[in-house]
Design a protein around this motif. Structure first.
Motif, short mmCIF file in Angstrom:
data_model
loop_
_atom_site.label_atom_id
_atom_site.label_comp_id
_atom_site.label_asym_id
_atom_site.label_seq_id
_atom_site.Cartn_x
_atom_site.Cartn_y
_atom_site.Cartn_z
N GLN A 88 35.32 46.41 36.08
CA GLN A 88 34.97 45.16 36.74
C GLN A 88 35.35 43.91 35.95
OE1 GLN A 88 30.87 45.38 38.54
NE2 GLN A 88 32.19 45.13 40.33
N MET A 92 41.27 41.59 39.84
CA MET A 92 41.60 42.47 40.97
C MET A 92 42.51 41.76 41.95
SD MET A 92 41.30 45.30 42.75
CE MET A 92 39.97 46.19 41.93
N GLN A 94 43.90 42.09 45.75
CA GLN A 94 43.48 42.81 46.95
C GLN A 94 43.88 42.02 48.19
OE1 GLN A 94 42.94 45.25 48.95
NE2 GLN A 94 41.15 46.10 47.89
N VAL A 118 37.28 39.98 44.01
CA VAL A 118 38.72 39.84 44.13
C VAL A 118 39.15 38.51 43.51
CG1 VAL A 118 40.67 39.68 45.73
CG2 VAL A 118 38.78 41.25 46.21
N GLY A 139 45.11 46.84 41.05
CA GLY A 139 44.96 46.85 42.50
C GLY A 139 45.12 48.24 43.10
#
Length: 206
Positions: A88, A92, A94, A118, A139
Motif C-alpha cells: 500500500q 498505484m 489503475q 489510486v 498496477g
C-alpha cells in the motif's frame, strides 16, 4: 488485443465492410449499446450478472487472468510474495473509478480489509503498462497485455498471497431486431470456449 486476429481475418474476407472500433470503459460500452450507436460490445467482468438485459445476448468468449506488475526500480518486489497491505505504500496505476476494473479491485481490497488508493488514473488499460515501465507506480494488468514486457524484462510480476479474481471477456449484442449481416459474419468467426462458458455460468448461478 484479443480480437485482433479475428478482425484481420474478417478484413481479408470482407474488405468492403467498414469497421469502427471504440475503446470504451464497460459502463460507457453498455450505454453505447443501449443507445444503439454500436452493434456489439466486448467487456470484462467477474460475472455476467450485471451485464444482462432483456433483449440482449450475453456470451462468454474467454477467461482472463490479471497480474500485478512493477517497473525496473521496484524489481525487488518480484523476489518474494507480498500481501496487498505490504504494497500500500507504493503508487498505484489503475483505471478510473467509472470502470468495472476499478470496482472489481476495490472489492478485492475490501475483502482483505483494505481500501484501494489510486495515485494515477488512466482512461484505458493499455496505458497502464507504459506508466509502470516508467516507474510511475505498480498496477494490475491482464497477463496477455503484460506478457511481452515481462519476457523482455521491462516490467516484473509481483507475487501476491491473495488470489487475484479471474474475469471473463463477454460479448454482448441486441437481439429481436433485423439481423445485421456484417455483425453476424464477424460473430461467426469468433471461437467460443464452451468449457469456460460452462464454468462461469455455474458460478453466476451461485
Amino acid at each position: 488485443l484479443y480480437l485482433m486476429e479475428q478482425m484481420q481475418q474478417f478484413h481479408k474476407l470482407y474488405p468492403a465492410i467498414q469497421m469502427k472500433v471504440h475503446n470504451y470503459s464497460t459502463p460507457d460500452a453498455i450505454r453505447a449499446l443501449e443507445a444503439e450507436s454500436v452493434d456489439v460490445i466486448f467487456v470484462t467482468a467477474e460475472t455476467s450478472r450485471n451485464l444482462e438485459r432483456a433483449g440482449w445476448q450475453t456470451r462468454l468468449l474467454k477467461t482472463c487472468s490479471d497480474v500485478l506488475i512493477a517497473g525496473p526500480d521496484q524489481r525487488k518486489l518480484a523476489e518474494n510474495s507480498h500481501s496487498l497491505k505490504d504494497l500500500q505504500s507504493y503508487s498505484m496505476v489503475q483505471l478510473g473509478a467509472n470502470t468495472s476494473s476499478y470496482q472489481a479491485y476495490s472489492q478485492f481490497y475490501l475483502k482483505h480489509g483494505l481500501t484501494m488508493h489510486v495515485d494515477i488514473e488512466v482512461a484505458t488499460a493499455d496505458l497502464i503498462l507504459p506508466m509502470v515501465e516508467k516507474n510511475l507506480g505498480i498496477g494490475f494488468l491482464p497477463l496477455e497485455l503484460a506478457q511481452t514486457a515481462l519476457q523482455q524484462g521491462k516490467v516484473f510480476q509481483i507475487p501476491l498471497r491473495g488470489e487475484i479474481p479471474e474475469r471473463g471477456i463477454y460479448m454482448i449484442y441486441k437481439t429481436g431486431k433485423e439481423e445485421n449481416q456484417a455483425r453476424k459474419k464477424f460473430l461467426d468467426m469468433l471461437n467460443f470456449s464452451k468449457k469456460s462458458l460452462e464454468k462461469f455460468e455455474k458460478r453466476d448461478k451461485i
